[in-house]
Design a protein around this motif. Structure first.
Motif, short mmCIF file in Angstrom:
data_model
loop_
_atom_site.label_atom_id
_atom_site.label_comp_id
_atom_site.label_asym_id
_atom_site.label_seq_id
_atom_site.Cartn_x
_atom_site.Cartn_y
_atom_site.Cartn_z
N LYS A 1 0.92 -1.11 0.10
CA LYS A 1 -0.01 -0.20 -0.03
C LYS A 1 1.09 1.30 0.11
O LYS A 1 2.10 1.01 0.48
CB LYS A 1 -0.98 0.04 1.29
CG LYS A 1 -1.92 -1.11 1.01
CD LYS A 1 -2.79 -0.91 2.50
CE LYS A 1 -4.03 -2.17 2.38
NZ LYS A 1 -4.81 -1.92 3.48
N ASP A 2 0.25 2.49 -0.72
CA ASP A 2 1.15 3.64 -0.70
C ASP A 2 1.87 3.81 0.83
O ASP A 2 2.92 4.35 0.49
CB ASP A 2 0.37 4.80 -1.10
CG ASP A 2 -0.04 4.56 -2.60
OD1 ASP A 2 0.62 3.64 -3.35
OD2 ASP A 2 -0.46 5.52 -3.28
N SER A 3 1.10 3.95 1.75
CA SER A 3 1.71 4.30 3.08
C SER A 3 2.86 3.50 3.52
O SER A 3 3.88 4.12 3.93
CB SER A 3 0.44 4.39 4.36
OG SER A 3 0.10 2.78 4.36
N ALA A 4 2.74 2.26 3.28
CA ALA A 4 4.02 1.34 3.80
C ALA A 4 5.01 1.44 2.55
O ALA A 4 6.16 1.61 3.02
CB ALA A 4 3.30 -0.19 3.57
N ALA A 5 4.57 1.50 1.66
CA ALA A 5 5.61 1.73 0.36
C ALA A 5 6.52 3.12 0.54
O ALA A 5 7.72 3.12 0.63
CB ALA A 5 5.13 1.84 -0.93
N PHE A 6 5.84 4.08 0.97
CA PHE A 6 6.57 5.36 1.02
C PHE A 6 7.41 5.56 2.43
O PHE A 6 8.58 5.81 2.48
CB PHE A 6 5.43 6.45 1.23
CG PHE A 6 6.01 7.87 1.13
CD1 PHE A 6 6.86 8.34 0.17
CD2 PHE A 6 5.67 8.87 1.95
CE1 PHE A 6 7.50 9.57 0.11
CE2 PHE A 6 6.49 10.10 1.83
CZ PHE A 6 7.19 10.42 0.84
#
Length: 492
Positions: A326-331
């Motif tokens: 997910k974007d939050s984890a990736a970032f």
């Protein structure tokens, strides 16, 4: 480690770690019971204990880092930011002493290695100690207020500016949290405040430059801001003599560890604060990716040979992470990965430029001419691009101006005739009843600090009373400043 070096001949042609890691103090510590020597603690560990136990450090938990304090449990305060900077700084110190490259400094033995990481641990905790409430907006508000009022507030019929030297006036007009941190710690010479080792305090001085000499466009990074007020110049020179951070002309130089402290602060700001902004939904990952890719010239990419190449590799890594997260984890994981690369290049630069740094002639930051010199610039530019025009930030700016301007007006006027030595009842140069009431709010510690430092020279002592006010206001937490404003203005 407590020898004092006073001449270039004694110091040699370069700074040395014996002096740079001096544990000499500005004041005298209470003598410990002999029994304590059975389980010894080194001086920097004692410094660390003093810092975390101090009220000045604890107040950072209620001071804005970037975003206004709210009920979220993830937004960083000055306290959590300082802990992160301390951690990164200590890790940089360890990386320096354990690096396996050809540039490993030969003069860092086991004792120096331990001292370096300990000093950086302490300095990281302290680096924002002098910042006022409401983040950097608070600094700007205080300076702007004095720029506006030094000419229209009168003391004994003359504008305040006419009583002050140019340096004193510029100290106030360019109020700086870095200089204020030194001021807080320098009070140890009067047995007030936190009594720390010279090595720790010296490392904190990012800008060994006075308020009449700083130049934000200078090619020498140490001149970009003022780093000390006139009131602490003598103390700073004493610290520089102790640590050997002076050149042959007795000009102040940066402590070598200051470069690592500054790099740690930049890394935390460029990654951790950006993560907060993302969690507050101030930008999407697509918007960030577009901004990032539009911030470098792809035509300059040369495989394994240009900063543009390494910068592009990082954004490709982020895109790959998004494929499985997910974007939050990736970032979040990408920022941690990026942080490690920034630490890597910072230690490379420190090691490669070690000779210049120890000679006091190095003029750049630790990202200069490294593989990620462009990356750090892009990340730092992302904050103003996505954050500083947000509604929350603009509200913080407006509220800080209203609150701090009100408090400065009331307390500066109250401080003018606080000292009975300069009162003149015949001409009405005395504290009014209202002034006395305002001044009764002041902590006795600030009043005593003034009495300890006063010189019996009227202009200089007026300057010290004005600093007494900035001491009080800059020491406030966001909540206390806001509450005091509401109480004194009759709102509640």
């Amino acid at each position: 480690m407590e020898r004092t070096f006073t001449t270039k001949e004694e110091r040699g042609t370069s700074m040395n770690w014996e002096a740079l890691l001096s544990t000499q103090k500005l004041g005298n510590d209470e003598k410990e019971p002999e029994e304590f020597s059975r389980y010894p603690m080194n001086e920097f560990e004692k410094d660390y204990n003093k810092i975390v136990s101090s009220s000045a450090f604890r107040r950072l938990q209620d001071k804005t880092q970037v975003f206004p304090l709210d009920k979220s449990d993830f937004i960083r305060t000055r306290l959590t930011h300082s802990i992160e900077v301390s951690t990164v700084a200590r890790q940089l110190g360890i990386m320096l002493s354990k690096n396996r490259t050809q540039y490993r400094p030969a003069d860092i033995n086991a004792e120096a290695a331990e001292g370096i990481s300990s000093v950086l641990l302490c300095a990281g905790l302290l680096h924002d100690l002098g910042n006022p409430p409401f983040g950097h907006f608070g600094e700007t508000t205080i300076g702007d207020w004095f720029k506006k009022h030094l000419d229209d507030i009168r003391y004994k019929k003359k504008p305040l500016r006419e009583w002050l030297t140019p340096q004193m006036a510029r100290d106030l007009e360019n109020f700086e949290g870095n200089a204020q941190a030194l001021r807080i710690l320098a009070k140890a010479r009067y047995h007030s405040g936190i009594n720390l080792s010279a090595a720790v305090i010296s490392t904190l001085v990012k800008y060994p430059t006075d308020s009449c000499s700083f130049d934000k466009d200078s090619p020498d990074i140490k001149k970009h801001k003022l780093g000390y007020f006139a009131a602490e110049e003598e103390t700073l020179r004493t610290l520089s003599q102790i640590t050997g951070t002076m050149d042959a002309g007795n000009n102040l130089c940066r402590h070598p560890l200051t470069y690592m402290l500054e790099a740690a602060d930049d890394i935390a700001y460029a990654t951790a604060d950006l993560e907060d902004a993302f969690k507050k939904n101030l930008f999407t990952l697509d918007e960030f990716t577009d901004f990032y890719e539009n911030s470098y010239d792809a035509s300059k990419i040369a495989a394994h040979q240009s900063p543009e190449y390494y910068t592009k590799q990082l954004i490709l890594d982020l895109k790959k992470r998004r494929e499985s997260m997910k974007d939050s984890a990736a970032f979040g994981t990408w920022l941690n990965y990026t942080r490690r690369w920034l630490m890597f290049v910072a230690i490379y630069r420190f090691s490669k430029s070690y000779g210049e740094i120890k000679d006091g002639t190095y003029k750049q930051d630790l990202f200069y001419a490294t593989n990620h010199s462009l990356t750090i610039k892009i990340l730092k530019k992302a904050m103003p691009a996505f954050v500083f025009d947000s509604a929350d930030i603009l509200k913080l700016e407006l509220s800080s101006e209203t609150i701090l301007s009100f408090l400065l007006q009331k307390f500066v006027n109250a401080a003018l005739y606080f000292d009975a030595e300069y009162a003149d009842e015949e001409h009405g140069y005395v504290q009014t009843k209202a002034d006395k009431k305002y001044f009764s709010i002041f902590s006795e510690n600030y009043k005593q600090d003034y009495m300890n430092a006063k010189t019996h020279k009227e202009g200089y002592d007026l300057y010290l009373r004005l600093l007494m006010v900035t001491d009080y206001i800059s020491g406030m937490t966001d909540t206390y400043a806001r509450t005091l404003y509401r109480e004194l203005s009759g709102i509640e």
